[in-house]
Scaffold this motif. Structure first.
Motif, PDB file in Angstrom:
ATOM      1  N   LEU A  65       0.820  -1.211   0.000  1.00 61.03           N
ATOM      2  CA  LEU A  65       0.000   0.000   0.000  1.00 61.03           C
ATOM      3  C   LEU A  65       0.855   1.262   0.000  1.00 61.03           C
ATOM      4  O   LEU A  65       1.852   1.347   0.710  1.00 61.03           O
ATOM      5  N   LYS A  66       0.436   2.237  -0.822  1.00 60.57           N
ATOM      6  CA  LYS A  66       1.021   3.577  -0.771  1.00 60.57           C
ATOM      7  C   LYS A  66       0.063   4.415   0.067  1.00 60.57           C
ATOM      8  O   LYS A  66      -1.113   4.551  -0.290  1.00 60.57           O
ATOM      9  N   TYR A  67       0.559   4.969   1.157  1.00 61.62           N
ATOM     10  CA  TYR A  67      -0.355   5.650   2.067  1.00 61.62           C
ATOM     11  C   TYR A  67       0.351   6.768   2.805  1.00 61.62           C
ATOM     12  O   TYR A  67       1.582   6.809   2.874  1.00 61.62           O
ATOM     13  N   ALA A  68      -0.460   7.670   3.334  1.00 67.47           N
ATOM     14  CA  ALA A  68       0.042   8.725   4.204  1.00 67.47           C
ATOM     15  C   ALA A  68      -0.765   8.689   5.491  1.00 67.47           C
ATOM     16  O   ALA A  68      -1.981   8.439   5.460  1.00 67.47           O
ATOM     17  N   ARG A  69      -0.118   8.897   6.616  1.00 67.52           N
ATOM     18  CA  ARG A  69      -0.840   8.895   7.893  1.00 67.52           C
ATOM     19  C   ARG A  69      -1.784  10.086   7.957  1.00 67.52           C
ATOM     20  O   ARG A  69      -1.455  11.182   7.499  1.00 67.52           O
ATOM     21  N   VAL A  70      -2.952   9.871   8.538  1.00 69.81           N
ATOM     22  CA  VAL A  70      -3.910  10.952   8.765  1.00 69.81           C
ATOM     23  C   VAL A  70      -3.872  11.272  10.259  1.00 69.81           C
ATOM     24  O   VAL A  70      -4.085  10.370  11.079  1.00 69.81           O
ATOM     25  N   PRO A  71      -3.556  12.513  10.629  1.00 66.71           N
ATOM     26  CA  PRO A  71      -3.520  12.842  12.062  1.00 66.71           C
ATOM     27  C   PRO A  71      -4.882  12.580  12.705  1.00 66.71           C
ATOM     28  O   PRO A  71      -5.920  12.813  12.067  1.00 66.71           O
ATOM     29  N   ASP A  72      -4.876  12.089  13.951  1.00 63.72           N
ATOM     30  CA  ASP A  72      -6.149  11.903  14.659  1.00 63.72           C
ATOM     31  C   ASP A  72      -6.878  13.242  14.695  1.00 63.72           C
ATOM     32  O   ASP A  72      -6.288  14.267  15.049  1.00 63.72           O
ATOM     33  N   SER A  73      -8.145  13.230  14.324  1.00 66.38           N
ATOM     34  CA  SER A  73      -8.882  14.481  14.197  1.00 66.38           C
ATOM     35  C   SER A  73     -10.372  14.174  14.118  1.00 66.38           C
ATOM     36  O   SER A  73     -10.775  13.014  14.064  1.00 66.38           O
ATOM     37  N   ALA A  74     -11.196  15.201  14.107  1.00 69.74           N
ATOM     38  CA  ALA A  74     -12.635  15.033  13.891  1.00 69.74           C
ATOM     39  C   ALA A  74     -13.055  15.981  12.782  1.00 69.74           C
ATOM     40  O   ALA A  74     -13.540  17.078  13.026  1.00 69.74           O
ATOM     41  N   PRO A  75     -12.844  15.564  11.523  1.00 68.84           N
ATOM     42  CA  PRO A  75     -13.147  16.449  10.399  1.00 68.84           C
ATOM     43  C   PRO A  75     -14.630  16.820  10.341  1.00 68.84           C
ATOM     44  O   PRO A  75     -14.987  17.867   9.826  1.00 68.84           O
TER      45      PRO A  75
END
Ligand SMILES: [Zn+2]
Length: 224
Positions: A65-75
């Motif tokens: 997998l090519k991926y980027a981490r998503v910061p913990d958040s509440a979009p």
């Protein structure tokens, strides 16, 4: 949780020394390596990833997998994202990138490598080059209920179709019914998905799923 996972949980020795003698792929405490053929211990290893961010990242790193981490958040209010990544590609392409919990991403990688691609080779003698999905993260309840959907935490992915290496397209909306090789492929894909995800809902479940597979890593287990 699978029976294998329960057995390991209730196994008496807290001392894990016995496990060190096992090869890593049979050792329930060793990190999950997506490249290894799944076995009885794999569901337990996958389940452990929910609670262990670091262990999950190690498993992801063993995947294509090519991926980027998503910061913990509440979009969106009421739908927090935790321990999630944005997936842009794998050994195949996607119609668009999507957010997934780390555990869902690892389950997908297992499914792709050990279920989806073998099914395509078996039926068509070629690889799936692209997956067409309908999205993963959507802050909503399950249709007609008060319960939050697994989509509300990016713990679910809806897949509508596949494109093979030669450009041929297979969609659930058009190809699920019938007895051609497309339908055979889609049933193999459904059965393979049931080995790697916790909940799999497709056209056999209800009309709302007539055009896609819903795949999630929630608490329940269902394969329809
Ligand atoms: Zn869904």
């Amino acid at each position: 949780m699978s029976i294998a996972a329960l057995l390991v949980l209730v196994a008496p020795p807290l001392d894990q020394g016995w496990a060190l003698k096992l090869p890593p792929r049979w050792n329930p405490w060793a990190p999950l390596d997506v490249r290894e053929a799944p076995n009885l211990v794999t569901p337990f290893k996958l389940w452990r990833l929910q609670a262990d961010t670091e262990l999950c990242r190690m498993a992801l790193a063993s995947s294509p997998l090519k991926y980027a981490r998503v910061p913990d958040s509440a979009p969106v209010a009421g739908c927090p994202l935790e321990n999630s990544v944005r997936i842009s590609a794998s050994d195949l392409a996607f119609n668009s990138s999507f957010i997934a919990t780390c555990e869902l991403a690892v389950a997908f990688a297992l499914f792709e490598q050990h279920g989806l691609q073998p099914a395509a080779q078996q039926v068509f003698g070629q690889r799936v080059a692209r997956i067409e999905h309908l999205g993963s993260f959507a802050c909503r309840n399950i249709g007609g209920s008060q319960r939050r959907s697994q989509h509300a935490s990016a713990n679910a992915l809806d897949i509508a179709g596949f494109r093979l290496a030669d450009g041929r397209r297979i969609t659930l909306a058009r190809d699920w019914t019938g007895d051609g090789e497309e339908a055979r492929f889609l049933r193999l894909v459904r059965d393979a998905a049931c080995e790697h995800f916790n909940v799999i809902l497709g056209p056999d479940y209800n009309a709302a799923h007539r055009d896609h597979f819903h795949l999630d890593m929630g608490l329940f287990r269902m394969c329809r």
